[in-house]
Design a protein around this motif. Sequence first.
Motif, PDB file in Angstrom:
ATOM      1  N   ASP A   8       0.861  -1.182   0.000  1.00 35.67           N
ATOM      2  CA  ASP A   8       0.000   0.000   0.000  1.00 35.67           C
ATOM      3  C   ASP A   8       0.900   1.235   0.000  1.00 35.67           C
ATOM      4  O   ASP A   8       1.905   1.259   0.720  1.00 35.67           O
ATOM      5  N   ASP A   9       0.549   2.250  -0.773  1.00 33.59           N
ATOM      6  CA  ASP A   9       1.394   3.442  -0.825  1.00 33.59           C
ATOM      7  C   ASP A   9       1.225   4.332   0.399  1.00 33.59           C
ATOM      8  O   ASP A   9       2.049   5.205   0.656  1.00 33.59           O
ATOM      9  N   SER A  10       0.169   4.125   1.181  1.00 34.03           N
ATOM     10  CA  SER A  10      -0.071   4.929   2.373  1.00 34.03           C
ATOM     11  C   SER A  10       0.612   4.302   3.590  1.00 34.03           C
ATOM     12  O   SER A  10       0.313   3.168   3.975  1.00 34.03           O
ATOM     13  N   ALA A  11       1.539   5.056   4.201  1.00 29.46           N
ATOM     14  CA  ALA A  11       2.198   4.569   5.413  1.00 29.46           C
ATOM     15  C   ALA A  11       1.183   4.337   6.519  1.00 29.46           C
ATOM     16  O   ALA A  11       1.321   3.395   7.318  1.00 29.46           O
ATOM     17  N   LEU A  12       0.152   5.168   6.556  1.00 35.83           N
ATOM     18  CA  LEU A  12      -0.890   5.016   7.567  1.00 35.83           C
ATOM     19  C   LEU A  12      -1.648   3.704   7.387  1.00 35.83           C
ATOM     20  O   LEU A  12      -1.891   2.968   8.353  1.00 35.83           O
ATOM     21  N   MET A  13      -1.996   3.401   6.144  1.00 36.71           N
ATOM     22  CA  MET A  13      -2.700   2.145   5.878  1.00 36.71           C
ATOM     23  C   MET A  13      -1.814   0.951   6.188  1.00 36.71           C
ATOM     24  O   MET A  13      -2.268  -0.037   6.766  1.00 36.71           O
ATOM     25  N   ARG A  14      -0.545   1.039   5.816  1.00 36.18           N
ATOM     26  CA  ARG A  14       0.356  -0.082   6.101  1.00 36.18           C
ATOM     27  C   ARG A  14       0.463  -0.314   7.602  1.00 36.18           C
ATOM     28  O   ARG A  14       0.479  -1.459   8.067  1.00 36.18           O
ATOM     29  N   ARG A  15       0.518   0.777   8.364  1.00 38.40           N
ATOM     30  CA  ARG A  15       0.610   0.644   9.820  1.00 38.40           C
ATOM     31  C   ARG A  15      -0.649   0.002  10.392  1.00 38.40           C
ATOM     32  O   ARG A  15      -0.576  -0.889  11.246  1.00 38.40           O
ATOM     33  N   HIS A  16      -1.822   0.432   9.897  1.00 37.89           N
ATOM     34  CA  HIS A  16      -3.078  -0.160  10.384  1.00 37.89           C
ATOM     35  C   HIS A  16      -3.163  -1.646  10.036  1.00 37.89           C
ATOM     36  O   HIS A  16      -3.534  -2.477  10.872  1.00 37.89           O
ATOM     37  N   LEU A  17      -2.824  -1.968   8.791  1.00 38.72           N
ATOM     38  CA  LEU A  17      -2.896  -3.370   8.367  1.00 38.72           C
ATOM     39  C   LEU A  17      -1.878  -4.222   9.113  1.00 38.72           C
ATOM     40  O   LEU A  17      -2.177  -5.357   9.515  1.00 38.72           O
ATOM     41  N   ASN A  18      -0.679  -3.694   9.287  1.00 38.89           N
ATOM     42  CA  ASN A  18       0.348  -4.433  10.015  1.00 38.89           C
ATOM     43  C   ASN A  18      -0.111  -4.736  11.445  1.00 38.89           C
ATOM     44  O   ASN A  18       0.022  -5.866  11.932  1.00 38.89           O
ATOM     45  N   GLY A  19      -0.688  -3.737  12.109  1.00 40.01           N
ATOM     46  CA  GLY A  19      -1.174  -3.951  13.473  1.00 40.01           C
ATOM     47  C   GLY A  19      -2.289  -4.971  13.538  1.00 40.01           C
ATOM     48  O   GLY A  19      -2.351  -5.801  14.459  1.00 40.01           O
ATOM     49  N   LEU A  20      -3.172  -4.923  12.535  1.00 36.32           N
ATOM     50  CA  LEU A  20      -4.296  -5.861  12.484  1.00 36.32           C
ATOM     51  C   LEU A  20      -3.800  -7.306  12.418  1.00 36.32           C
ATOM     52  O   LEU A  20      -4.272  -8.181  13.171  1.00 36.32           O
ATOM     53  N   PHE A  21      -2.825  -7.562  11.563  1.00 33.20           N
ATOM     54  CA  PHE A  21      -2.355  -8.939  11.383  1.00 33.20           C
ATOM     55  C   PHE A  21      -1.352  -9.351  12.450  1.00 33.20           C
ATOM     56  O   PHE A  21      -1.305 -10.530  12.816  1.00 33.20           O
ATOM     57  N   GLN A  22      -0.569  -8.416  12.971  1.00 32.23           N
ATOM     58  CA  GLN A  22       0.331  -8.752  14.072  1.00 32.23           C
ATOM     59  C   GLN A  22      -0.456  -9.239  15.278  1.00 32.23           C
ATOM     60  O   GLN A  22      -0.032 -10.146  16.002  1.00 32.23           O
ATOM     61  N   ALA A  23      -1.631  -8.640  15.499  1.00 34.48           N
ATOM     62  CA  ALA A  23      -2.455  -9.022  16.644  1.00 34.48           C
ATOM     63  C   ALA A  23      -2.966 -10.452  16.536  1.00 34.48           C
ATOM     64  O   ALA A  23      -3.331 -11.063  17.547  1.00 34.48           O
ATOM     65  N   GLU A  24      -2.972 -11.013  15.323  1.00 33.46           N
ATOM     66  CA  GLU A  24      -3.424 -12.391  15.137  1.00 33.46           C
ATOM     67  C   GLU A  24      -2.412 -13.397  15.693  1.00 33.46           C
ATOM     68  O   GLU A  24      -2.787 -14.513  16.058  1.00 33.46           O
ATOM     69  N   GLY A  25      -1.147 -13.030  15.690  1.00 31.26           N
ATOM     70  CA  GLY A  25      -0.133 -13.866  16.312  1.00 31.26           C
ATOM     71  C   GLY A  25       0.499 -14.930  15.443  1.00 31.26           C
ATOM     72  O   GLY A  25       1.441 -15.601  15.880  1.00 31.26           O
ATOM     73  N   ASP A  26      -0.003 -15.133  14.226  1.00 35.79           N
ATOM     74  CA  ASP A  26       0.564 -16.195  13.388  1.00 35.79           C
ATOM     75  C   ASP A  26       0.916 -15.704  11.986  1.00 35.79           C
ATOM     76  O   ASP A  26       0.902 -16.469  11.025  1.00 35.79           O
ATOM     77  N   PHE A  27       1.224 -14.402  11.870  1.00 36.63           N
ATOM     78  CA  PHE A  27       1.639 -13.839  10.591  1.00 36.63           C
ATOM     79  C   PHE A  27       3.063 -13.300  10.683  1.00 36.63           C
ATOM     80  O   PHE A  27       3.428 -12.633  11.651  1.00 36.63           O
ATOM     81  N   ILE A  28       3.868 -13.611   9.672  1.00 36.67           N
ATOM     82  CA  ILE A  28       5.172 -12.990   9.467  1.00 36.67           C
ATOM     83  C   ILE A  28       4.967 -11.969   8.352  1.00 36.67           C
ATOM     84  O   ILE A  28       4.555 -12.333   7.239  1.00 36.67           O
TER      85      ILE A  28
END
Length: 354
Positions: A8-28
């Motif tokens: 995603d070209d938006s740093a804000l969107m990347r941060r939101h998406l990264n946090g969403l999947f990091q919280a799942e615990g099974d994504f690299i």
Amino acid sequence: MIKLLIVDDSALMRRHLNGLFQAEGDFIIEQAHNGKEAVEANRNFQPDVVTLDINMPEMDGITALSLLMAERAVPVVMVSSLTEKGALATFEAMHLGAVDYVTKPGGTISLNINEIGVELVAKVRAAAKAKLKGNKVKGLAQRLREEREKPVQRAPSPRRAPVRDGIVLVGVSTGGPRTLEDILPHLPHDFPWPILVAQHMPPAFTRPFADRMNSMCNLTVVEAAQPMPVEPGHVYIGKGGADMVLGQRNGKLAVLAKPENKSYLWHPSVELLGRTALEQCDPSHIVAVMLTGMGHDGADAFAEIKKRGGRTIAEAESSAVVFGMPAELIKRGGAGVVLTSDRIASQLTSWAGC
């Protein structure tokens, strides 16, 4: 662990998406901010699944997708804007091989990504396990030229066949647009039965999807956004944000768009379409086709159609992008025939006597 590449070209969107999947615990997770970086990361990081924005500088998502599929095919979930333009680009992506898509609830840069968090995580997990259909990547100009030059034969308008002779219901979700391209364009112009398609899709997407399919098919394809008489040689795409049901208008069978019935989880609801078909039609005249998708929408109603003497088809696991919905129909004993997607049109044509 699931290796996920977020593009995603938006740093804000990347941060939101990264946090969403990091919280799942099974994504690299790795990130890229344009299509060029995505192609490089696909080589080096070798993700199991990619979330891919469409509008990006330097290299857009559609161009990047074609390169990803040509070099190292990987399941991709498009993350697009909830607009008609976004819909057209998304269908182009599905044609090129994307597995599924989600729509940003707040436009290009969304602070409300958590509104679709559950849907996004579920679709990414399903995509990571999905089967990729054969590579269809072509030059865009060449493919569009081929579609323009393809002869399209519409059924002559005076022709009428009794609706009671047959009606086809289609339930489909994840991977549906691409799978429907394997079926609907291969039906002949004189196919005598109406076809009702409940494809899980947001409101802004169903009309562009119907228009796209209409340009590819011998039959007339329309979005069922208002009451319409059910006619032979027509394909009705259920309007997103509503449920498509069968009813009566002026004493004739009609397709109706109703507000979403909250008793059902998915919309347009396959289950509700099947139930209303059983109320309005002789079950022996119904053909129900269950295609790729997550969940179990329509499995109970389609199994009941078979039980009452109707004919049913479940897409085979070998061609289904996600085998959830067909598998649920088979599990309930509701699949009369199990076929790969490329054999379904010929089966329908045979049953219709074309």
